[in-house]
Design a protein around this motif. Structure first.
Motif, mmCIF file in Angstrom:
data_model
loop_
_atom_site.group_PDB
_atom_site.id
_atom_site.type_symbol
_atom_site.label_atom_id
_atom_site.label_comp_id
_atom_site.label_asym_id
_atom_site.label_seq_id
_atom_site.Cartn_x
_atom_site.Cartn_y
_atom_site.Cartn_z
ATOM 1 N N HIS A 152 -6.012 15.802 -0.321
ATOM 2 C CA HIS A 152 -6.731 14.594 0.183
ATOM 3 C C HIS A 152 -7.476 14.206 -1.077
ATOM 4 C CE1 HIS A 152 -5.420 15.287 4.072
ATOM 5 N NE2 HIS A 152 -5.655 16.496 4.040
ATOM 6 N N LEU A 153 -7.000 13.257 -1.857
ATOM 7 C CA LEU A 153 -7.916 12.808 -3.008
ATOM 8 C C LEU A 153 -9.258 12.310 -2.963
ATOM 9 C CD1 LEU A 153 -4.955 10.700 -4.835
ATOM 10 C CD2 LEU A 153 -5.815 13.296 -5.164
ATOM 11 N N PHE A 154 -9.451 11.498 -1.604
ATOM 12 C CA PHE A 154 -10.638 11.203 -1.388
ATOM 13 C C PHE A 154 -11.381 11.731 -0.290
ATOM 14 C CE2 PHE A 154 -10.223 6.643 -3.153
ATOM 15 C CZ PHE A 154 -9.976 6.922 -4.276
ATOM 16 N N GLY A 155 -10.767 13.079 0.095
ATOM 17 C CA GLY A 155 -11.209 13.724 1.251
ATOM 18 C C GLY A 155 -10.771 13.115 2.771
ATOM 19 N N PRO A 182 0.738 -1.199 0.017
ATOM 20 C CA PRO A 182 -0.065 0.022 0.039
ATOM 21 C C PRO A 182 0.897 1.210 0.126
ATOM 22 C CG PRO A 182 -0.134 -1.089 2.061
ATOM 23 C CD PRO A 182 0.522 -1.917 1.116
ATOM 24 N N GLY A 183 2.111 1.098 0.660
ATOM 25 C CA GLY A 183 2.906 2.323 0.691
ATOM 26 C C GLY A 183 3.169 3.068 -0.769
ATOM 27 N N LEU A 184 3.259 2.241 -1.731
ATOM 28 C CA LEU A 184 3.510 2.690 -3.226
ATOM 29 C C LEU A 184 2.509 3.308 -3.724
ATOM 30 C CD1 LEU A 184 4.797 -0.702 -4.720
ATOM 31 C CD2 LEU A 184 6.220 1.213 -3.884
ATOM 32 N N LEU A 185 1.354 3.129 -3.198
ATOM 33 C CA LEU A 185 -0.005 3.875 -3.692
ATOM 34 C C LEU A 185 -0.278 5.127 -2.870
ATOM 35 C CD1 LEU A 185 -2.149 1.135 -5.167
ATOM 36 C CD2 LEU A 185 -0.539 2.605 -6.383
ATOM 37 N N ALA A 186 -0.060 5.160 -1.644
ATOM 38 C CA ALA A 186 -0.612 6.000 -0.622
ATOM 39 C C ALA A 186 0.423 6.275 0.433
ATOM 40 C CB ALA A 186 -1.799 5.446 0.225
ATOM 41 N N GLY A 187 0.997 7.379 0.344
ATOM 42 C CA GLY A 187 2.094 7.759 1.494
ATOM 43 C C GLY A 187 1.617 8.189 3.074
ATOM 44 N N GLN A 188 0.224 8.679 2.880
ATOM 45 C CA GLN A 188 -0.389 9.154 4.248
ATOM 46 C C GLN A 188 -0.657 7.806 5.208
ATOM 47 O OE1 GLN A 188 -1.588 9.360 1.268
ATOM 48 N NE2 GLN A 188 -2.206 11.517 1.101
ATOM 49 N N ASP A 189 -0.497 8.005 6.434
ATOM 50 C CA ASP A 189 -0.760 6.971 7.550
ATOM 51 C C ASP A 189 -2.347 6.989 7.702
ATOM 52 O OD1 ASP A 189 -1.148 5.654 9.820
ATOM 53 O OD2 ASP A 189 0.129 6.722 10.845
ATOM 54 N N PRO A 190 -2.852 5.751 7.339
ATOM 55 C CA PRO A 190 -4.486 5.533 7.421
ATOM 56 C C PRO A 190 -4.847 5.879 8.901
ATOM 57 C CG PRO A 190 -3.479 3.658 7.316
ATOM 58 C CD PRO A 190 -2.209 4.703 6.993
ATOM 59 N N LEU A 191 -4.163 5.909 9.950
ATOM 60 C CA LEU A 191 -4.694 6.091 11.079
ATOM 61 C C LEU A 191 -4.379 7.529 11.878
ATOM 62 C CD1 LEU A 191 -3.264 2.562 12.732
ATOM 63 C CD2 LEU A 191 -5.528 2.991 11.642
ATOM 64 N N GLN A 192 -3.475 8.122 11.066
ATOM 65 C CA GLN A 192 -3.199 9.501 11.521
ATOM 66 C C GLN A 192 -4.560 10.633 11.882
ATOM 67 O OE1 GLN A 192 -0.196 11.541 9.536
ATOM 68 N NE2 GLN A 192 -0.199 13.522 10.753
ATOM 69 N N VAL A 193 -5.052 10.985 12.935
ATOM 70 C CA VAL A 193 -5.889 11.985 13.230
ATOM 71 C C VAL A 193 -5.361 13.252 13.329
ATOM 72 C CG1 VAL A 193 -7.562 12.551 15.140
ATOM 73 C CG2 VAL A 193 -7.027 10.134 14.577
ATOM 74 N N ASP A 194 -6.258 14.004 12.351
ATOM 75 C CA ASP A 194 -6.180 15.560 12.397
ATOM 76 C C ASP A 194 -7.331 16.295 12.722
ATOM 77 O OD1 ASP A 194 -5.283 18.075 12.143
ATOM 78 O OD2 ASP A 194 -4.604 17.829 9.979
ATOM 79 N N VAL A 195 -7.765 16.690 13.839
ATOM 80 C CA VAL A 195 -9.112 17.397 14.161
ATOM 81 C C VAL A 195 -9.246 18.463 13.112
ATOM 82 C CG1 VAL A 195 -9.135 16.180 16.062
ATOM 83 C CG2 VAL A 195 -8.085 18.257 16.323
ATOM 84 N N ARG A 196 -8.384 19.204 12.966
ATOM 85 C CA ARG A 196 -8.344 20.641 12.210
ATOM 86 C C ARG A 196 -8.676 20.105 10.771
ATOM 87 N NH1 ARG A 196 -2.600 22.599 13.461
ATOM 88 N NH2 ARG A 196 -2.239 20.622 12.591
ATOM 89 N N SER A 197 -8.765 18.883 10.350
ATOM 90 C CA SER A 197 -9.138 18.441 8.969
ATOM 91 C C SER A 197 -10.108 17.628 8.907
ATOM 92 C CB SER A 197 -7.735 18.014 8.489
ATOM 93 O OG SER A 197 -6.734 18.869 8.360
ATOM 94 N N THR A 198 -11.129 17.808 9.689
ATOM 95 C CA THR A 198 -12.343 16.720 9.604
ATOM 96 C C THR A 198 -13.300 16.881 8.419
ATOM 97 O OG1 THR A 198 -13.481 18.143 11.068
ATOM 98 C CG2 THR A 198 -12.257 16.312 12.111
ATOM 99 N N LEU A 199 -13.576 16.169 7.962
ATOM 100 C CA LEU A 199 -14.608 15.861 6.728
ATOM 101 C C LEU A 199 -14.261 16.795 5.647
ATOM 102 C CD1 LEU A 199 -17.874 15.871 8.789
ATOM 103 C CD2 LEU A 199 -16.740 13.992 7.627
ATOM 104 N N LEU A 200 -13.202 17.027 5.403
ATOM 105 C CA LEU A 200 -12.704 17.812 3.950
ATOM 106 C C LEU A 200 -12.982 17.256 2.862
ATOM 107 C CD1 LEU A 200 -9.081 19.008 5.044
ATOM 108 C CD2 LEU A 200 -11.039 20.352 5.249
#
Length: 270
Positions: free
Chosen positions: A50-53, A26-44
């Protein structure tokens, strides 16, 4: 028609190749951490960043979809492989057994086949309890009856074939003739059916996860992600839509490949 079928097969294989890369690396297609929480970026909403929000916790939906492929597809593949193995054993025994024992096996199998696979899986999870391991067991048990029936039919047909009878006349032991000439052919037929069964197993596992009977948050799993976004579907459709698209494309691609393989096998037999 052949050209259209070939084009459809190429598209399906390409989709499955992308899914396979997502599951294995999966690291080849997505570099972000799927578990990383960012309360300032909710429901973008979907964007270049963020390709899929993002979801309710600010986690990147694209990363979660990519990393969820391993668990969602893995359950389907594992459940199907085990179901094929068990179905091969039980079906072969039934097809070679005396008539009374064979009839008993088939009556029980017919009762199980009268119910939808998802309903059987739901009952098994209700008995065993929720959890990812129990979901895998439930999906496996639900898929077994169809492979048992096919293995039994193929065994009864092939064990009376001319080349099997010839092997026995030449002095080949009954067990060796069975394992050398019958089992490989039965397994080949089951393998073609299994390509379609993988899609059904993926769908069943996702459905159980959607009902809250599988993995729990924050695990990236397609069915669980679908359930997590249903309460915000009106204001943040992307949270549920993209995992749903991933499930749909995977099941459709597997089904297309399976049906084309089955049509080719039936054409060769004809």
């Amino acid at each position: 028609m052949k050209a259209a079928r070939m084009a459809l097969l190429v598209i399906a294989v390409a989709v499955l190749a992308v899914i396979a890369i997502a599951a294995v690396a999966p690291g080849l297609l997505a570099g972000q951490d799927p578990l990383q929480v960012d309360v300032r970026s909710t429901l973008l909403p979907p964007s270049a960043e963020h390709l899929f929000g993002t979801d309710q916790s600010g986690r990147d939906v694209y990363a979660r979809v990519i990393h969820g492929a391993a668990r969602s597809v893995g359950v389907g593949l594992l459940a199907t492989a085990i179901a094929v193995g068990i179905g091969l054993v039980i079906g072969s025994i039934s097809g070679s057994a005396p008539r009374a024992l064979d009839a008993g096996f088939m009556r029980l199998n017919d009762v199980l086949m009268a119910f939808p696979e998802f309903l059987i899986a739901l009952v098994v999870v209700a008995i065993l309890g929720p959890g990812p391991v129990n979901v895998a067991i439930a999906v496996t048990l639900a898929a077994i009856p169809v492979y048992v029936r096919l293995a039994r039919v193929q065994t009864r047909t092939l064990r009376l074939a001319e080349h099997v009878e010839a092997a026995r006349i030449l002095g080949v032991p009954r067990v060796r003739a069975f394992t050398r000439h019958v089992l490989p052919a039965v397994l080949g037929s089951l393998s073609v059916l299994a390509t379609i069964g993988v899609g059904s197993s993926i769908l069943a596992a996702a459905g159980l996860s959607f009902l809250g009977l599988g993995p729990t948050e924050p695990t990236p799993e397609w069915g669980l992600m679908l359930a997590g976004g249903r309460n915000v579907l009106g204001q943040a459709w992307w949270v549920s839509v993209f995992p749903g698209v991933a499930i749909t494309l995977t099941v459709m691609a597997v089904t297309v490949v399976g049906r084309i393989l089955r049509a080719s096998a039936e054409g060769r037999r004809a």
